[in-house]
Scaffold this active site. Structure first.
Site, PDB file in Angstrom:
ATOM      1  N   ASP A  11       0.876  -1.165   0.000  1.00  0.00           N
ATOM      2  CA  ASP A  11       0.000   0.000   0.000  1.00  0.00           C
ATOM      3  C   ASP A  11       0.922   1.226   0.000  1.00  0.00           C
ATOM      4  OD1 ASP A  11      -2.269   1.667   0.394  1.00  0.00           O
ATOM      5  OD2 ASP A  11      -1.840   1.674   2.547  1.00  0.00           O
ATOM      6  N   ASP A  13       0.008   5.103   0.931  1.00  0.00           N
ATOM      7  CA  ASP A  13      -0.157   6.048   2.045  1.00  0.00           C
ATOM      8  C   ASP A  13      -0.253   5.298   3.373  1.00  0.00           C
ATOM      9  OD1 ASP A  13      -0.210   8.030   0.065  1.00  0.00           O
ATOM     10  OD2 ASP A  13      -2.390   7.919  -0.119  1.00  0.00           O
TER      11      ASP A  13
END
Ligand SMILES: [Mg+2]
Ligand SMILES: [Zn+2]
Length: 167
Positions: A11, A13
């Site tokens: 991922d 952020d």
């Protein structure tokens, strides 16, 4: 068969860079965490492709645009290049939740697209994320997953993966 690669899906952020409640919309709002380059390097040394998969609904919310997202990803790539490593692919979903696309995590679309394009065997791959939607997307795609938070850092997640493959 013909799926020779294994990958670590990351991922963006909250994993690579600091999350912002008002979204990371431009390069100037990008704060890359220290230590991520050596983490990525270890994974690549162990033979994994490293791929970023990220929801960026700020695009279709009209808060940013594709050029800005690409600039941010170019900047992240430059950071890794300067630290002797690189990201093998960036995949993002620009859609809002109400658009009901097939790529916004927890849907597995981004992972499935990367797997198709980069010939990835999902069963020998992992997703590392900081949200339940990352873990759900991994399950739906058929890969393993580790959820990180303040206690379980990216570095320790990577240690778990490397020890599980005997590296
Ligand atoms: Mg996140
Ligand atoms: Zn989407």
């Amino acid at each position: 068969m013909n799926k020779p690669n294994k990958a670590i899906f990351l991922d963006r952020d909250g994993v690579i860079n600091k999350e912002r409640s008002t979204y990371v919309k431009t390069v100037s709002e990008l704060e890359i965490f220290s230590g991520v380059a050596s983490a990525v390097k270890k994974l690549k040394d162990a033979g994994f492709l490293v791929i970023i998969v990220t929801n960026q609904s700020a695009v279709n919310r009209g808060l940013t645009n594709h050029d800005n997202v690409n600039d941010i990803h170019f900047n992240i790539q430059e950071y890794f290049r300067k630290n002797d490593t690189f990201i093998d692919g960036f995949y993002y979903c620009p859609h809002r939740p109400d658009e009901n696309c097939s790529c916004r995590k927890p849907k597995p679309g981004l992972l499935l697209k990367a797997a198709e394009e980069l010939k990835i065997d999902l069963q020998s791959s992992w997703m590392i994320g900081d949200s339940d939607s990352d873990i759900q997307a991994a399950k739906l795609a058929g890969c393993k997953s580790i959820k990180i938070n303040a206690e379980t850092s990216l570095t320790s997640a990577i240690q778990t993966i490397l020890s599980s493959i005997g590296s």
